[in-house]
Design an enzyme around this catalytic site. Sequence first.
Site, PDB file in Angstrom:
ATOM      1  N   SER A  66     -17.587 -45.827  15.211  1.00 36.92           N
ATOM      2  CA  SER A  66     -16.575 -45.399  14.245  1.00 36.92           C
ATOM      3  C   SER A  66     -15.194 -45.548  14.873  1.00 36.92           C
ATOM      4  O   SER A  66     -15.042 -45.518  16.093  1.00 36.92           O
ATOM      5  CB  SER A  66     -16.808 -43.937  13.861  1.00 36.92           C
ATOM      6  OG  SER A  66     -15.709 -43.415  13.143  1.00 36.92           O
ATOM      7  N   TYR A  84     -19.076 -34.992  15.343  1.00 35.55           N
ATOM      8  CA  TYR A  84     -19.317 -36.387  14.960  1.00 35.55           C
ATOM      9  C   TYR A  84     -18.681 -37.338  15.974  1.00 35.55           C
ATOM     10  O   TYR A  84     -19.310 -38.302  16.425  1.00 35.55           O
ATOM     11  CB  TYR A  84     -18.748 -36.635  13.572  1.00 35.55           C
ATOM     12  CG  TYR A  84     -18.839 -38.073  13.107  1.00 35.55           C
ATOM     13  CD1 TYR A  84     -20.038 -38.596  12.650  1.00 35.55           C
ATOM     14  CD2 TYR A  84     -17.714 -38.898  13.126  1.00 35.55           C
ATOM     15  CE1 TYR A  84     -20.124 -39.910  12.220  1.00 35.55           C
ATOM     16  CE2 TYR A  84     -17.787 -40.208  12.696  1.00 35.55           C
ATOM     17  CZ  TYR A  84     -18.990 -40.723  12.253  1.00 35.55           C
ATOM     18  OH  TYR A  84     -19.069 -42.023  11.833  1.00 35.55           O
TER      19      TYR A  84
END
Length: 247
Positions: free
Chosen positions: A127, A140
């Site tokens: 990400s 996350y």
Amino acid sequence: MKTVLITGCSSGYGLETARHFHAQGWRVIATMRNPRDGLLPVSERIRLLQLDVTSEPSIAAAIEVAGPIDVLVNNAGIGVVGAFEATPMSHIRKVFEANTFGVMAMVQAVIPQMRARRAGTVVNVTSSVTLAPMPLAAAYTASKQAIEGFTGSLAHELDVFGIRVKLVEPGYAPTTRFAANTDIPVADLIPEPYADFAGPIFAEFARPAQTTRENDVAETIWLAANDTSSRLRYPAGPDAVALARAG
């Protein structure tokens, strides 16, 4: 004909990546926890398989059925948005099981066959939060940062066997089902003391200056999978590319 196995193909990046590889003439093993018809074209080059990356028996069964794999794309994962203080440790462990340990288990399962052939590519999807950590996503971000370090180290370790290891770092795509696989509403993870801080951040999420399209990620995964150079990182989407350049 080359074969790609892609995890997390029920929606978003994984689904679009499966479509893209199929369009390029590859044999596609599209995996997901709950396979369902109608997601992908009906083709003898596409096979849907049940696969839960948090279950080693599920992984072993899918790898056996898939046969020789030229490219493994580790895309499956879950998101979580909220104040770290309010996020239960049980939930954080769930995120790491999918985003970190699931990726490691998939790689460990596919290495033997690639090593025996002295060929193959592993593409791990992380990400853009690894390029610029954002607030309200600490767990996350940590799960994805772990895969960045893991992938960099693994690239050196497997190079001697002719196996390439790559990182694709997608930007923010409002169309993806981020946090859809979690069982805690976002509102429950924003306690009152964080409300004033979180409000402007969620407003920015709703009106991002730049966004990433699903086909941006699919095309970047395709590029990484077919790049024979030693390049490791591939930001995907205009916002991710801008963050990578700024960094």
